[in-house]
Enzyme design. Structure first.
Site: not given
Ligand code: NAD
Ligand code: UDP
Length: 337
Positions: A124, A149, A153
Protein backbone atom coordinates in the site's frame (compact mmCIF):
# COMPACT_ATOMS: atom_id res chain seq x y z
CA UNK A 1 -1.55 -23.00 -14.75
CA UNK A 2 -2.75 -22.39 -11.21
CA UNK A 3 -2.21 -19.33 -9.03
CA UNK A 4 -3.13 -19.31 -5.34
CA UNK A 5 -5.10 -16.17 -4.46
CA UNK A 6 -5.17 -15.61 -0.71
CA UNK A 7 -8.03 -13.29 0.24
CA UNK A 8 -9.54 -13.98 -3.17
CA UNK A 9 -13.15 -13.63 -2.00
CA UNK A 10 -12.65 -9.98 -0.99
CA UNK A 11 -13.08 -6.71 -2.85
CA UNK A 12 -9.82 -6.62 -4.79
CA UNK A 13 -9.49 -10.42 -4.86
CA UNK A 14 -12.74 -11.02 -6.76
CA UNK A 15 -11.72 -8.48 -9.41
CA UNK A 16 -8.34 -10.23 -9.73
CA UNK A 17 -10.11 -13.57 -10.18
CA UNK A 18 -12.05 -12.19 -13.14
CA UNK A 19 -8.88 -10.92 -14.85
CA UNK A 20 -6.92 -14.11 -14.17
CA UNK A 21 -9.69 -16.36 -15.42
CA UNK A 22 -10.27 -14.27 -18.52
CA UNK A 23 -6.53 -14.64 -19.25
CA UNK A 24 -6.74 -18.45 -18.95
CA UNK A 25 -5.08 -18.70 -15.52
CA UNK A 26 -6.80 -20.95 -12.98
CA UNK A 27 -7.10 -19.26 -9.58
CA UNK A 28 -7.28 -21.23 -6.34
CA UNK A 29 -8.92 -19.06 -3.68
CA UNK A 30 -7.98 -19.43 -0.02
CA UNK A 31 -10.07 -17.16 2.18
CA UNK A 32 -11.34 -17.43 5.75
CA UNK A 33 -14.38 -15.26 4.89
CA UNK A 34 -13.63 -12.91 7.80
CA UNK A 35 -14.45 -10.00 5.51
CA UNK A 36 -16.13 -11.63 2.54
CA UNK A 37 -19.25 -13.42 1.49
CA UNK A 38 -19.07 -16.57 -0.66
CA UNK A 39 -21.89 -15.17 -2.83
CA UNK A 40 -19.24 -12.87 -4.35
CA UNK A 41 -17.54 -15.97 -5.78
CA UNK A 42 -20.84 -17.08 -7.30
CA UNK A 43 -21.05 -13.68 -8.98
CA UNK A 44 -17.49 -14.08 -10.29
CA UNK A 45 -18.79 -17.28 -11.89
CA UNK A 46 -21.68 -15.31 -13.40
CA UNK A 47 -19.18 -12.91 -14.99
CA UNK A 48 -16.62 -15.45 -16.21
CA UNK A 49 -18.78 -18.53 -16.79
CA UNK A 50 -16.48 -20.60 -14.54
CA UNK A 51 -16.49 -21.26 -10.81
CA UNK A 52 -13.15 -20.46 -9.17
CA UNK A 53 -11.73 -23.22 -6.94
CA UNK A 54 -12.46 -22.15 -3.36
CA UNK A 55 -10.98 -23.35 -0.08
CA UNK A 56 -12.37 -21.83 3.09
CA UNK A 57 -9.44 -21.52 5.45
CA UNK A 58 -7.00 -19.27 7.23
CA UNK A 59 -3.48 -18.47 6.00
CA UNK A 60 -2.24 -18.91 9.57
CA UNK A 61 -3.35 -22.55 9.49
CA UNK A 62 -0.35 -24.51 8.29
CA UNK A 63 -2.39 -27.69 7.73
CA UNK A 64 -4.83 -25.90 5.41
CA UNK A 65 -1.94 -24.38 3.49
CA UNK A 66 -0.27 -27.79 3.10
CA UNK A 67 -3.47 -29.39 1.86
CA UNK A 68 -3.96 -26.53 -0.58
CA UNK A 69 -0.42 -26.77 -1.98
CA UNK A 70 -0.55 -30.59 -2.11
CA UNK A 71 -3.83 -30.62 -3.99
CA UNK A 72 -3.20 -27.76 -6.40
CA UNK A 73 0.56 -27.13 -6.71
CA UNK A 74 0.17 -23.43 -7.55
CA UNK A 75 2.99 -21.96 -9.58
CA UNK A 76 2.63 -18.51 -8.03
CA UNK A 77 0.75 -16.72 -5.27
CA UNK A 78 -1.24 -13.50 -5.25
CA UNK A 79 -1.21 -12.64 -1.57
CA UNK A 80 -4.11 -10.38 -0.72
CA UNK A 81 -5.38 -11.86 2.56
CA UNK A 82 -5.14 -9.41 5.39
CA UNK A 83 -6.99 -7.15 7.76
CA UNK A 84 -7.12 -3.60 6.43
CA UNK A 85 -9.06 -1.18 8.65
CA UNK A 86 -6.65 1.54 9.78
CA UNK A 87 -8.67 2.63 12.86
CA UNK A 88 -9.30 -0.94 14.00
CA UNK A 89 -5.59 -1.69 13.70
CA UNK A 90 -4.86 1.01 16.28
CA UNK A 91 -7.38 -0.63 18.65
CA UNK A 92 -6.24 -4.20 17.97
CA UNK A 93 -2.55 -4.13 16.99
CA UNK A 94 -1.85 -7.72 18.06
CA UNK A 95 -4.70 -9.09 15.94
CA UNK A 96 -3.39 -7.13 12.96
CA UNK A 97 0.22 -8.24 13.37
CA UNK A 98 -0.89 -11.82 13.95
CA UNK A 99 -3.18 -11.97 10.96
CA UNK A 100 -1.05 -10.05 8.50
CA UNK A 101 2.50 -10.91 9.54
CA UNK A 102 2.17 -14.36 11.12
CA UNK A 103 -0.16 -15.27 8.23
CA UNK A 104 2.43 -14.19 5.66
CA UNK A 105 5.17 -16.16 7.44
CA UNK A 106 3.07 -19.33 7.38
CA UNK A 107 2.41 -18.80 3.70
CA UNK A 108 6.11 -18.31 2.92
CA UNK A 109 7.09 -21.43 4.90
CA UNK A 110 4.63 -23.49 2.91
CA UNK A 111 5.69 -21.93 -0.39
CA UNK A 112 9.28 -22.87 0.38
CA UNK A 113 8.24 -26.43 1.29
CA UNK A 114 6.49 -26.80 -2.07
CA UNK A 115 9.15 -24.96 -4.11
CA UNK A 116 6.78 -22.17 -5.02
CA UNK A 117 8.92 -19.05 -5.26
CA UNK A 118 6.78 -16.45 -7.03
CA UNK A 119 4.63 -14.08 -5.04
CA UNK A 120 2.80 -10.82 -5.73
CA UNK A 121 1.94 -8.99 -2.53
CA UNK A 122 -0.77 -6.39 -1.81
CA UNK A 123 1.19 -3.55 -0.33
CA UNK A 124 0.00 0.00 0.00
CA UNK A 125 1.02 3.61 -0.54
CA UNK A 126 0.63 3.88 3.23
CA UNK A 127 4.21 2.52 3.53
CA UNK A 128 5.43 5.97 2.38
CA UNK A 129 3.91 7.69 5.44
CA UNK A 130 3.75 11.46 4.93
CA UNK A 131 5.59 11.79 1.60
CA UNK A 132 8.40 14.29 1.09
CA UNK A 133 8.06 14.24 -2.71
CA UNK A 134 5.02 14.29 -4.97
CA UNK A 135 4.38 12.35 -7.13
CA UNK A 136 5.84 9.54 -5.01
CA UNK A 137 8.47 7.33 -6.68
CA UNK A 138 9.20 3.80 -5.42
CA UNK A 139 12.61 5.07 -4.29
CA UNK A 140 10.99 7.36 -1.68
CA UNK A 141 11.74 6.42 1.93
CA UNK A 142 9.33 3.93 3.48
CA UNK A 143 8.49 2.96 7.03
CA UNK A 144 7.22 6.24 8.45
CA UNK A 145 3.89 4.54 9.04
CA UNK A 146 1.40 5.90 11.54
CA UNK A 147 -0.71 2.84 12.44
CA UNK A 148 -0.27 -0.93 12.87
CA UNK A 149 -2.01 -1.67 9.56
CA UNK A 150 0.53 0.41 7.64
CA UNK A 151 3.40 -0.93 9.73
CA UNK A 152 2.32 -4.50 8.97
CA UNK A 153 2.57 -3.73 5.23
CA UNK A 154 6.01 -2.22 5.73
CA UNK A 155 7.19 -5.19 7.80
CA UNK A 156 5.89 -7.69 5.27
CA UNK A 157 7.75 -5.89 2.49
CA UNK A 158 10.94 -6.20 4.57
CA UNK A 159 10.31 -9.90 5.19
CA UNK A 160 9.69 -10.52 1.50
CA UNK A 161 12.78 -8.56 0.56
CA UNK A 162 14.95 -10.56 2.99
CA UNK A 163 13.46 -13.82 1.71
CA UNK A 164 14.17 -12.83 -1.89
CA UNK A 165 17.70 -11.91 -0.91
CA UNK A 166 18.29 -15.29 0.74
CA UNK A 167 16.74 -17.43 -1.99
CA UNK A 168 18.26 -16.72 -5.41
CA UNK A 169 15.23 -18.20 -7.17
CA UNK A 170 12.59 -16.15 -5.35
CA UNK A 171 10.60 -13.59 -7.32
CA UNK A 172 8.65 -11.00 -5.33
CA UNK A 173 6.62 -8.06 -6.56
CA UNK A 174 5.11 -5.82 -3.88
CA UNK A 175 2.37 -3.76 -5.50
CA UNK A 176 1.93 -0.50 -3.63
CA UNK A 177 -1.70 0.37 -4.27
CA UNK A 178 -2.85 3.94 -4.04
CA UNK A 179 -6.65 4.30 -3.52
CA UNK A 180 -8.66 1.56 -5.26
CA UNK A 181 -12.30 2.49 -5.86
CA UNK A 182 -15.17 1.55 -8.15
CA UNK A 183 -16.54 -1.83 -9.04
CA UNK A 184 -16.79 -4.26 -11.92
CA UNK A 185 -18.79 -2.71 -14.81
CA UNK A 186 -21.23 -5.66 -14.63
CA UNK A 187 -22.38 -4.25 -11.29
CA UNK A 188 -22.06 -7.75 -9.78
CA UNK A 189 -18.94 -7.37 -7.61
CA UNK A 190 -17.59 -4.47 -5.59
CA UNK A 191 -16.87 -3.32 -2.08
CA UNK A 192 -19.55 -3.70 0.57
CA UNK A 193 -18.07 -2.60 3.90
CA UNK A 194 -19.91 -3.69 7.04
CA UNK A 195 -20.97 -0.84 9.35
CA UNK A 196 -19.95 2.75 8.86
CA UNK A 197 -17.46 3.00 5.95
CA UNK A 198 -13.98 4.33 6.81
CA UNK A 199 -13.05 5.26 3.27
CA UNK A 200 -14.28 8.15 1.19
CA UNK A 201 -15.82 6.41 -1.83
CA UNK A 202 -18.02 3.87 0.01
CA UNK A 203 -19.17 6.71 2.28
CA UNK A 204 -20.15 8.88 -0.70
CA UNK A 205 -21.99 5.91 -2.24
CA UNK A 206 -24.07 5.40 0.88
CA UNK A 207 -24.96 9.08 1.11
CA UNK A 208 -25.98 9.11 -2.57
CA UNK A 209 -28.22 6.06 -2.12
CA UNK A 210 -29.84 7.58 0.99
CA UNK A 211 -28.45 5.16 3.60
CA UNK A 212 -26.36 7.86 5.28
CA UNK A 213 -27.38 11.46 5.76
CA UNK A 214 -24.23 13.34 4.89
CA UNK A 215 -20.51 13.04 4.34
CA UNK A 216 -18.09 14.68 6.74
CA UNK A 217 -15.25 16.21 4.76
CA UNK A 218 -12.24 15.84 7.03
CA UNK A 219 -10.54 19.22 6.76
CA UNK A 220 -10.68 22.04 4.21
CA UNK A 221 -7.51 23.83 5.27
CA UNK A 222 -4.84 21.62 3.71
CA UNK A 223 -2.38 23.08 1.24
CA UNK A 224 -4.18 21.55 -1.75
CA UNK A 225 -6.24 22.78 -4.70
CA UNK A 226 -9.39 23.40 -2.59
CA UNK A 227 -8.11 22.72 0.92
CA UNK A 228 -9.42 19.13 1.08
CA UNK A 229 -7.27 15.98 1.09
CA UNK A 230 -5.87 14.77 -2.22
CA UNK A 231 -5.45 11.10 -3.16
CA UNK A 232 -4.72 8.99 -6.23
CA UNK A 233 -7.94 7.04 -6.86
CA UNK A 234 -7.69 4.16 -9.31
CA UNK A 235 -10.36 1.89 -10.73
CA UNK A 236 -10.34 -1.57 -9.14
CA UNK A 237 -10.50 -3.21 -12.58
CA UNK A 238 -7.29 -1.38 -13.56
CA UNK A 239 -5.77 -2.52 -10.28
CA UNK A 240 -6.73 -6.13 -11.02
CA UNK A 241 -5.18 -5.84 -14.49
CA UNK A 242 -2.00 -4.65 -12.76
CA UNK A 243 -1.94 -7.92 -10.79
CA UNK A 244 -2.37 -9.93 -13.95
CA UNK A 245 0.49 -7.98 -15.54
CA UNK A 246 2.70 -8.70 -12.51
CA UNK A 247 1.93 -12.43 -12.59
CA UNK A 248 2.46 -12.61 -16.35
CA UNK A 249 5.79 -10.84 -16.05
CA UNK A 250 6.92 -13.31 -13.39
CA UNK A 251 5.91 -16.26 -15.51
CA UNK A 252 7.54 -14.80 -18.62
CA UNK A 253 10.78 -13.44 -17.25
CA UNK A 254 13.22 -15.02 -14.91
CA UNK A 255 14.12 -11.78 -13.09
CA UNK A 256 14.55 -12.73 -9.48
CA UNK A 257 14.62 -10.67 -6.32
CA UNK A 258 12.32 -8.13 -4.74
CA UNK A 259 10.67 -5.27 -6.58
CA UNK A 260 8.15 -2.72 -5.34
CA UNK A 261 5.88 -1.12 -7.92
CA UNK A 262 3.33 1.65 -7.44
CA UNK A 263 -0.14 1.12 -8.87
CA UNK A 264 -1.87 4.47 -9.24
CA UNK A 265 -2.99 6.83 -11.97
CA UNK A 266 -0.49 9.56 -11.12
CA UNK A 267 -3.33 12.08 -10.67
CA UNK A 268 -4.33 13.68 -7.40
CA UNK A 269 -8.07 14.21 -6.79
CA UNK A 270 -9.44 16.20 -3.86
CA UNK A 271 -12.38 15.16 -1.67
CA UNK A 272 -14.59 17.86 -3.15
CA UNK A 273 -13.56 16.96 -6.70
CA UNK A 274 -14.58 13.37 -5.93
CA UNK A 275 -17.93 14.50 -4.50
CA UNK A 276 -18.62 16.55 -7.65
CA UNK A 277 -17.60 13.72 -9.98
CA UNK A 278 -19.84 11.29 -8.13
CA UNK A 279 -22.79 13.68 -8.23
CA UNK A 280 -22.41 14.04 -12.00
CA UNK A 281 -22.00 10.30 -12.61
CA UNK A 282 -24.93 9.27 -10.41
CA UNK A 283 -27.21 12.26 -10.95
CA UNK A 284 -27.68 12.34 -7.16
CA UNK A 285 -26.85 14.96 -4.59
CA UNK A 286 -24.17 14.12 -2.04
CA UNK A 287 -24.78 16.23 1.06
CA UNK A 288 -21.66 17.11 3.01
CA UNK A 289 -20.38 19.22 5.85
CA UNK A 290 -16.85 20.37 6.56
CA UNK A 291 -15.51 18.61 9.67
CA UNK A 292 -12.18 18.75 11.52
CA UNK A 293 -9.15 16.99 10.05
CA UNK A 294 -8.99 13.23 10.71
CA UNK A 295 -6.06 12.40 13.00
CA UNK A 296 -3.14 10.83 11.14
CA UNK A 297 -4.32 12.06 7.71
CA UNK A 298 -1.88 13.55 5.24
CA UNK A 299 -2.64 16.41 2.82
CA UNK A 300 -1.79 14.74 -0.46
CA UNK A 301 -0.61 11.42 -1.84
CA UNK A 302 -0.30 10.42 -5.49
CA UNK A 303 1.91 8.06 -7.41
CA UNK A 304 4.74 8.38 -9.81
CA UNK A 305 3.25 5.66 -12.00
CA UNK A 306 6.12 5.41 -14.51
CA UNK A 307 7.73 2.27 -13.06
CA UNK A 308 4.56 0.21 -13.63
CA UNK A 309 4.59 1.31 -17.26
CA UNK A 310 8.28 0.42 -17.69
CA UNK A 311 8.24 -2.87 -15.86
CA UNK A 312 4.71 -4.19 -16.32
CA UNK A 313 3.59 -2.29 -19.41
CA UNK A 314 0.62 -1.28 -17.25
CA UNK A 315 -1.10 2.03 -16.90
CA UNK A 316 -4.50 2.95 -15.51
CA UNK A 317 -7.01 3.25 -18.35
CA UNK A 318 -10.28 4.07 -16.60
CA UNK A 319 -11.07 7.65 -15.59
CA UNK A 320 -12.80 9.21 -12.62
CA UNK A 321 -16.21 9.20 -14.33
CA UNK A 322 -15.96 5.44 -14.92
CA UNK A 323 -14.89 4.88 -11.31
CA UNK A 324 -17.96 6.78 -10.10
CA UNK A 325 -20.40 5.26 -12.61
CA UNK A 326 -19.31 1.71 -11.76
CA UNK A 327 -19.36 2.39 -8.02
CA UNK A 328 -22.88 3.78 -8.37
CA UNK A 329 -24.11 0.78 -10.41
CA UNK A 330 -22.73 -1.55 -7.72
CA UNK A 331 -24.24 0.53 -4.90
CA UNK A 332 -27.66 0.25 -6.52
CA UNK A 333 -27.18 -3.52 -6.89
CA UNK A 334 -26.40 -4.01 -3.18
CA UNK A 335 -29.11 -1.60 -2.08
CA UNK A 336 -31.65 -3.67 -4.05
CA UNK A 337 -30.52 -7.07 -2.74
P1 NAD B 1 -10.95 -7.31 1.69
O1 NAD B 1 -11.11 -7.30 3.17
O2 NAD B 1 -12.15 -7.14 0.85
O3 NAD B 1 -10.18 -8.63 1.23
C1 NAD B 1 -9.28 -9.31 2.05
C2 NAD B 1 -9.74 -10.76 2.11
O4 NAD B 1 -8.82 -11.49 2.92
C3 NAD B 1 -11.12 -10.93 2.72
O5 NAD B 1 -11.90 -11.69 1.82
C4 NAD B 1 -10.87 -11.68 4.02
O6 NAD B 1 -11.95 -12.55 4.33
C5 NAD B 1 -9.57 -12.40 3.73
N1 NAD B 1 -8.73 -12.68 4.89
C6 NAD B 1 -8.34 -11.82 5.87
N2 NAD B 1 -7.54 -12.45 6.75
C7 NAD B 1 -7.39 -13.72 6.30
C8 NAD B 1 -6.70 -14.87 6.78
N3 NAD B 1 -5.98 -14.82 7.91
N4 NAD B 1 -6.78 -16.01 6.08
C9 NAD B 1 -7.51 -16.08 4.94
N5 NAD B 1 -8.21 -15.04 4.45
C10 NAD B 1 -8.15 -13.88 5.12
O7 NAD B 1 -9.87 -6.19 1.34
P2 NAD B 1 -9.39 -5.65 -0.08
O8 NAD B 1 -9.73 -4.21 -0.15
O9 NAD B 1 -9.81 -6.58 -1.15
O10 NAD B 1 -7.83 -5.73 0.14
C11 NAD B 1 -7.04 -6.81 -0.29
C12 NAD B 1 -5.61 -6.56 0.11
O11 NAD B 1 -5.17 -5.32 -0.45
C13 NAD B 1 -5.41 -6.42 1.63
O12 NAD B 1 -4.20 -7.05 1.98
C14 NAD B 1 -5.32 -4.93 1.83
O13 NAD B 1 -4.56 -4.60 2.96
C15 NAD B 1 -4.61 -4.50 0.56
N6 NAD B 1 -4.86 -3.09 0.22
C16 NAD B 1 -6.15 -2.65 0.08
C17 NAD B 1 -6.39 -1.31 -0.21
C18 NAD B 1 -7.79 -0.79 -0.34
O14 NAD B 1 -7.98 0.43 -0.32
N7 NAD B 1 -8.81 -1.64 -0.50
C19 NAD B 1 -5.30 -0.43 -0.38
C20 NAD B 1 -4.00 -0.93 -0.25
C21 NAD B 1 -3.80 -2.27 0.05
N1 UDP C 1 -12.35 11.48 3.80
C1 UDP C 1 -13.34 12.36 4.16
N2 UDP C 1 -14.47 11.84 4.73
C2 UDP C 1 -14.66 10.52 4.94
C3 UDP C 1 -13.63 9.62 4.56
C4 UDP C 1 -12.47 10.15 4.00
O1 UDP C 1 -13.21 13.57 3.98
O2 UDP C 1 -15.70 10.12 5.48
C5 UDP C 1 -11.12 12.02 3.18
C6 UDP C 1 -9.84 11.71 3.94
O3 UDP C 1 -9.61 12.70 4.91
C7 UDP C 1 -8.81 11.70 2.80
C8 UDP C 1 -9.60 11.18 1.59
O4 UDP C 1 -10.98 11.40 1.92
O5 UDP C 1 -8.40 13.03 2.51
C9 UDP C 1 -9.38 9.67 1.33
O6 UDP C 1 -9.64 8.97 2.54
P1 UDP C 1 -9.66 7.36 2.55
O7 UDP C 1 -9.87 6.96 3.97
O8 UDP C 1 -10.62 6.88 1.52
O9 UDP C 1 -8.21 6.96 2.03
P2 UDP C 1 -6.76 7.18 2.73
O10 UDP C 1 -6.82 8.41 3.58
O11 UDP C 1 -6.50 5.94 3.51
O12 UDP C 1 -5.83 7.35 1.58
Amino acid sequence: MKVLVTGGAGYIGTHCLVELMQAGIEPVVLDNLSNADPSALARVEQITGQAPIFIEGDIRDHRVLELTFQAHRPQAVLHLAGLKAVGESVEKPLEYYDNNIAGTLQLLHTMREYQCRQIVFSSSATVYGDPQTLPIPESAPIGGTTNPYGTSKYMIERILSDWAHADPQAQVIALRYFNPVGAHPSGLIGEDPKGLPNNLMPFIQKVAVGELEQLSVFGDDYDTIDGTGVRDYLHVVDLAKGHLAAIQRMLRESDTGFEAINLGTGNGISVLQMVNAFERASDQTVAYQIAPRRPGDIAACYADASCALDKLNWRAELDLTQMCQDAWRWQQFIAGK
